[in-house]
Design a protein around this motif. Sequence first.
Motif, short mmCIF file in Angstrom:
data_model
loop_
_atom_site.label_atom_id
_atom_site.label_comp_id
_atom_site.label_asym_id
_atom_site.label_seq_id
_atom_site.Cartn_x
_atom_site.Cartn_y
_atom_site.Cartn_z
N LYS A 54 -85.98 -142.41 -77.71
CA LYS A 54 -84.90 -141.67 -76.65
C LYS A 54 -84.68 -140.29 -76.51
N THR A 58 -83.50 -139.09 -71.54
CA THR A 58 -85.18 -139.46 -71.01
C THR A 58 -85.21 -139.97 -71.82
N THR A 90 -84.27 -146.85 -60.62
CA THR A 90 -82.62 -146.05 -61.18
C THR A 90 -82.93 -145.41 -62.04
N ALA A 91 -84.03 -144.73 -62.36
CA ALA A 91 -84.73 -143.58 -63.42
C ALA A 91 -84.17 -141.91 -62.90
N THR A 92 -84.16 -142.18 -60.88
CA THR A 92 -83.76 -140.48 -60.74
C THR A 92 -84.18 -141.21 -59.07
N SER A 150 -85.20 -143.69 -67.78
CA SER A 150 -84.12 -142.76 -67.14
C SER A 150 -85.04 -141.62 -67.00
N ASP A 152 -84.57 -137.45 -67.41
CA ASP A 152 -84.09 -135.94 -67.71
C ASP A 152 -84.28 -134.99 -68.23
#
Length: 293
Positions: A54, A58, A90-92, A150, A152
């Motif tokens: 992580k 992200t 589901t990440a974006t 995820s 970001d």
Amino acid sequence: MFDRMVGLSRGETNFIRGGIAQDLRCDGRNRLSYRSINVESGVIPQANGSARIKIGGTDVIASVKAELGRPSSSRPDHGKVSIHVDCSATATPMHQGKGGEELSSELALALQRGLLGSKSGAGAGIDLSSLCIVEGKTCWDLYIDCLVVSSDGNLLDSLGAGIKAALSDTGVPRVQVIAADASSSSDQPEIDVSDEEFLQFDTSAVPVIITLTKVGKHYIVDASAEEESQMSSAISISVNRQGHICGLTKRGGAGLDPSVIHDMISVAKHVSEQFLNKLDSEIAAAQARQEES
């Protein structure tokens, strides 16, 4: 190419750009600082090696599976590595449907280029020659699978770091080549694969990817999704511990002067030392926790 579209107001845009110009980003970092980094090792027990990393918001998982294969005719003294990326829906929102498939393919291709180095061997990344068992006949094939949990920002660098962490956790079974029977019609040697002895994969030359994102007149590392939405261009440079450039990928429509690219490469080399030290420290801590558990 890898950037998440973020809708920002004019005030938010000015705030982000103004902060970068003053070397004080929205989260308090300067232009060449990373967000927090966290590593977990051995997250997928059935794989030969795996890790979860992580960086800020992200979150990615990488796993490595080793299987016996046959070297390619063009590189008979090398093993093979293939990289696959799957972007969780589901990440974006942009990862859903066809958009996610295209992003996955683009990321996998960029990782192949950045981590495997050139075929000529200049600035080599992952050492494929170490995967050869019998030249022209038997080698290890490494299948690297990545999952974006995820997103970001700074997705490519995070995936590259996740792969390096997973390879650091990878044990390749010890093999013994048994002399072939002269009367046998098979040209494949007999291989005895140990179920108990494993050799640690050498990651000393495996590079990290440093992406420099240009916003206004300045460039930054580890851009967040909001910062990426303001970029004019970006260069991703893979650098190993020895300071060798293993690959370079540019994205974004704006052109860059050669002198600027040269400066960005110099900055990436400098930043890579700090990033490698931090990543190696986090990997070592994760492996220590894994051994204790």
